[in-house]
Design a protein around this motif. Structure first.
Motif, PDB file in Angstrom:
ATOM      1  N   ILE A 162       1.522  -1.238  -0.268  1.00  0.00           N
ATOM      2  CA  ILE A 162      -0.747  -0.008  -0.444  1.00  0.00           C
ATOM      3  C   ILE A 162       0.709   1.381  -0.225  1.00  0.00           C
ATOM      4  N   ASN A 163       1.279   1.927  -0.772  1.00  0.00           N
ATOM      5  CA  ASN A 163       1.384   3.438  -1.509  1.00  0.00           C
ATOM      6  C   ASN A 163       0.631   4.108  -1.323  1.00  0.00           C
ATOM      7  N   VAL A 164       0.883   4.926  -0.243  1.00  0.00           N
ATOM      8  CA  VAL A 164      -0.190   6.442   0.164  1.00  0.00           C
ATOM      9  C   VAL A 164       0.576   7.173  -0.163  1.00  0.00           C
ATOM     10  N   GLU A 165       1.831   7.007  -0.652  1.00  0.00           N
ATOM     11  CA  GLU A 165       2.768   8.594  -0.963  1.00  0.00           C
ATOM     12  C   GLU A 165       1.437   8.803  -2.524  1.00  0.00           C
ATOM     13  N   GLU A 166       1.995   7.956  -3.314  1.00  0.00           N
ATOM     14  CA  GLU A 166       1.466   7.586  -4.374  1.00  0.00           C
ATOM     15  C   GLU A 166       0.173   7.562  -4.427  1.00  0.00           C
ATOM     16  N   GLN A 167      -0.655   7.319  -3.376  1.00  0.00           N
ATOM     17  CA  GLN A 167      -2.211   5.802  -4.209  1.00  0.00           C
ATOM     18  C   GLN A 167      -2.082   4.990  -4.872  1.00  0.00           C
ATOM     19  N   ILE A 168      -1.062   4.366  -4.707  1.00  0.00           N
ATOM     20  CA  ILE A 168      -1.169   2.732  -5.692  1.00  0.00           C
ATOM     21  C   ILE A 168      -0.950   1.948  -4.599  1.00  0.00           C
ATOM     22  N   ILE A 169      -1.585   0.630  -5.127  1.00  0.00           N
ATOM     23  CA  ILE A 169      -1.849  -0.592  -5.083  1.00  0.00           C
ATOM     24  C   ILE A 169      -0.321  -1.342  -5.685  1.00  0.00           C
ATOM     25  N   ASN A 170       0.264  -2.005  -4.478  1.00  0.00           N
ATOM     26  CA  ASN A 170       1.647  -2.683  -5.579  1.00  0.00           C
ATOM     27  C   ASN A 170       0.447  -3.865  -5.767  1.00  0.00           C
ATOM     28  N   ILE A 171       0.820  -4.582  -6.949  1.00  0.00           N
ATOM     29  CA  ILE A 171       0.128  -6.095  -6.894  1.00  0.00           C
ATOM     30  C   ILE A 171       1.682  -6.549  -7.609  1.00  0.00           C
ATOM     31  N   LYS A 188      -1.172 -13.936 -12.351  1.00  0.00           N
ATOM     32  CA  LYS A 188      -1.824 -15.177 -13.488  1.00  0.00           C
ATOM     33  C   LYS A 188      -1.152 -15.090 -14.823  1.00  0.00           C
ATOM     34  N   ASN A 189       0.019 -14.288 -15.166  1.00  0.00           N
ATOM     35  CA  ASN A 189       0.822 -13.745 -16.193  1.00  0.00           C
ATOM     36  C   ASN A 189       1.684 -12.425 -15.692  1.00  0.00           C
ATOM     37  N   ALA A 190       2.538 -12.730 -16.418  1.00  0.00           N
ATOM     38  CA  ALA A 190       3.986 -11.275 -16.348  1.00  0.00           C
ATOM     39  C   ALA A 190       3.010 -10.074 -15.834  1.00  0.00           C
ATOM     40  N   SER A 191       1.998  -9.981 -16.835  1.00  0.00           N
ATOM     41  CA  SER A 191       1.356  -8.282 -16.982  1.00  0.00           C
ATOM     42  C   SER A 191       0.669  -8.114 -16.010  1.00  0.00           C
ATOM     43  N   SER A 192       0.340  -9.231 -15.020  1.00  0.00           N
ATOM     44  CA  SER A 192      -0.551  -8.799 -13.913  1.00  0.00           C
ATOM     45  C   SER A 192       0.176  -8.690 -12.909  1.00  0.00           C
ATOM     46  N   VAL A 193       1.637  -8.270 -12.834  1.00  0.00           N
ATOM     47  CA  VAL A 193       2.453  -7.733 -11.826  1.00  0.00           C
ATOM     48  C   VAL A 193       2.196  -6.369 -12.189  1.00  0.00           C
ATOM     49  N   ARG A 194       1.805  -5.476 -11.653  1.00  0.00           N
ATOM     50  CA  ARG A 194       1.118  -3.987 -11.857  1.00  0.00           C
ATOM     51  C   ARG A 194       1.218  -2.823 -10.679  1.00  0.00           C
ATOM     52  N   LYS A 195       0.567  -1.736 -10.914  1.00  0.00           N
ATOM     53  CA  LYS A 195       0.960  -0.996 -10.250  1.00  0.00           C
ATOM     54  C   LYS A 195      -1.103   0.212 -10.199  1.00  0.00           C
ATOM     55  N   VAL A 196      -2.053  -0.418  -9.148  1.00  0.00           N
ATOM     56  CA  VAL A 196      -3.238  -0.084  -9.501  1.00  0.00           C
ATOM     57  C   VAL A 196      -3.840   1.480  -8.817  1.00  0.00           C
ATOM     58  N   ALA A 197      -3.978   2.348  -9.262  1.00  0.00           N
ATOM     59  CA  ALA A 197      -4.214   3.595  -8.673  1.00  0.00           C
ATOM     60  C   ALA A 197      -5.492   3.552  -8.140  1.00  0.00           C
ATOM     61  N   THR A 198      -5.603   3.750  -7.168  1.00  0.00           N
ATOM     62  CA  THR A 198      -6.825   4.351  -6.262  1.00  0.00           C
ATOM     63  C   THR A 198      -7.038   5.423  -5.391  1.00  0.00           C
ATOM     64  N   ASP A 199      -8.760   6.367  -5.165  1.00  0.00           N
ATOM     65  CA  ASP A 199      -8.717   7.133  -4.775  1.00  0.00           C
ATOM     66  C   ASP A 199      -7.639   7.266  -3.014  1.00  0.00           C
ATOM     67  N   TRP A 200      -7.958   9.215  -2.973  1.00  0.00           N
ATOM     68  CA  TRP A 200      -6.856   9.008  -1.174  1.00  0.00           C
ATOM     69  C   TRP A 200      -7.858   8.165  -0.721  1.00  0.00           C
ATOM     70  N   LYS A 201      -9.283   8.542  -0.692  1.00  0.00           N
ATOM     71  CA  LYS A 201      -9.757   8.260   0.750  1.00  0.00           C
ATOM     72  C   LYS A 201      -9.411   6.188   0.810  1.00  0.00           C
ATOM     73  N   LEU A 202      -9.494   5.941   0.031  1.00  0.00           N
ATOM     74  CA  LEU A 202      -9.527   4.452  -0.294  1.00  0.00           C
ATOM     75  C   LEU A 202      -7.940   3.218   1.052  1.00  0.00           C
ATOM     76  N   ILE A 203      -6.599   4.840  -0.373  1.00  0.00           N
ATOM     77  CA  ILE A 203      -5.721   4.391   0.213  1.00  0.00           C
ATOM     78  C   ILE A 203      -5.460   4.678   1.783  1.00  0.00           C
ATOM     79  N   HIS A 204      -5.935   5.626   1.792  1.00  0.00           N
ATOM     80  CA  HIS A 204      -6.286   6.085   4.044  1.00  0.00           C
ATOM     81  C   HIS A 204      -7.148   5.101   4.231  1.00  0.00           C
ATOM     82  N   GLN A 205      -7.967   4.636   4.346  1.00  0.00           N
ATOM     83  CA  GLN A 205      -8.444   3.365   5.036  1.00  0.00           C
ATOM     84  C   GLN A 205      -7.819   2.180   4.807  1.00  0.00           C
ATOM     85  N   LEU A 206      -6.922   1.739   4.005  1.00  0.00           N
ATOM     86  CA  LEU A 206      -6.097   0.583   3.684  1.00  0.00           C
ATOM     87  C   LEU A 206      -5.424   1.125   4.992  1.00  0.00           C
TER      88      LEU A 206
END
Length: 309
Positions: A162-171, A188-206
């Motif tokens: 959980i990257n709060v500063e960049e609002q990113i979830i690292n998969i 599941k595959n190489a493309s599944s390794v990724r960074k998923v951006a999300t809103d500030w509210k969810l990232i702080h909740q997490l």
């Protein structure tokens, strides 16, 4: 063609084919699918030899399988069998391809859960969630709804993802929930390794939920306990029934996430990358009906524009 080889049992050949070509080459979950097919060969055609495989005997195997399976499942079964049979043909263990022009049948489909919700239905569902300060499946449902993560990917999340500063979830990996021992595994595959951006509210909740959890431990998997997707699906069914919306599965929330993004005008490549699809073709096939609907809307926009010229 060797007389001895041609008379070996089809089930024995298929078992050897799995060991030779699939063990170590495919993911364990995929390997289990091949092994399940072998179980059905032993059940449906235990005495069929390779030299007895022709269009009629092969069709008979498919027909028996189709008595208790839907057409799509029969088609998958056929594809798994055909891969091995074509190798046998290439190796001259079988004289002709017995799978040619096979007819795919199937029993009547069961009533399925909805594949996705519309925006209003999703809003109703999220308002039903009980989101307090402790880790729960309600938080898990919110996470999947807002990110489109696969069930196993969401289970594998740790506080350090959980990257709060960049609002990113690292998969980076997934959780082997189908194994009683659990544990991290590759995505599941190489493309599944990724960074998923999300809103500030969810990232702080997490981030708040992660307090007190070791940085390398899964957020949603209790120590020493096994988790099941049926647990979340049962909870979703309860909530959906209570508020009067179509019953959705946890994977259906992933489809909902992607569908709503497409309706909002997010490009197919962006949705594909966010979902961790291997390529945009997968995304296009999965959401073909939505893409076609959007293309029709675009056509109407073009016509309205042209009429003003």
């Amino acid at each position: 063609m060797s007389r001895q080889q041609s008379r070996q049992l089809f089930a024995h050949y298929y078992a050897r084919w799995i060991r030779l070509y699939k063990e170590g080459a495919v993911r364990p979950v995929t390997l289990r699918k091949y092994e399940k097919v072998l179980d059905y060969i032993n059940e449906l055609a235990p005495n069929v030899h390779l030299n007895e495989l022709n269009r009629a005997t092969y069709q008979a195997i498919l027909n028996k399988y189709a008595l208790s399976h839907e057409r799509q499942t029969v088609l998958d079964f056929h594809h798994h069998l055909r891969a091995a049979i074509m190798d046998a043909v290439d190796d001259e263990l079988i004289r002709h391809d017995p799978t040619r022009r096979a007819v795919i049948k199937g029993c009547a489909p069961k009533l399925k859960k909805s594949k996705f919700l519309n925006l209003y239905e999703l809003q109703l569902l999220l308002r039903r969630l009980e989101l307090d300060s402790s880790v729960s499946w309600d938080w898990f449902i919110l996470l999947v709804a807002k990110t489109g993560l696969r069930f196993a990917e969401a289970l594998a999340l740790t506080p350090e993802d959980i990257n709060v500063e960049e609002q990113i979830i690292n998969i980076r990996r997934s959780w082997n929930y189908k194994n009683p021992a659990g544990g991290f595994q590759k995505t599941k595959n190489a493309s599944s390794v990724r960074k998923v951006a999300t809103d500030w509210k969810l990232i702080h909740q997490l981030a708040s939920l992660c307090e007190g959890i070791p940085r390398d431990r899964p957020i949603f998997v209790p120590d020493g306990k096994r988790v099941f997707n049926s647990t979340v699906n049962d909870l979703l069914e309860k909530y959906c029934t209570e508020i009067g919306i179509p019953v959705i599965s946890i994977h259906g929330l992933r489809h909902t996430h992607a569908s709503l993004l497409l309706y909002e005008g997010v490009s197919i490549p962006s949705v594909s990358q966010r979902l961790g699809h291997a390529n945009t073709t997968t995304t296009e096939k999965t959401y073909l009906h939505i893409i076609q609907e959007l293309e029709n809307q675009d056509r109407d926009k073009v016509m309205r524009h042209l009429s003003q010229l």
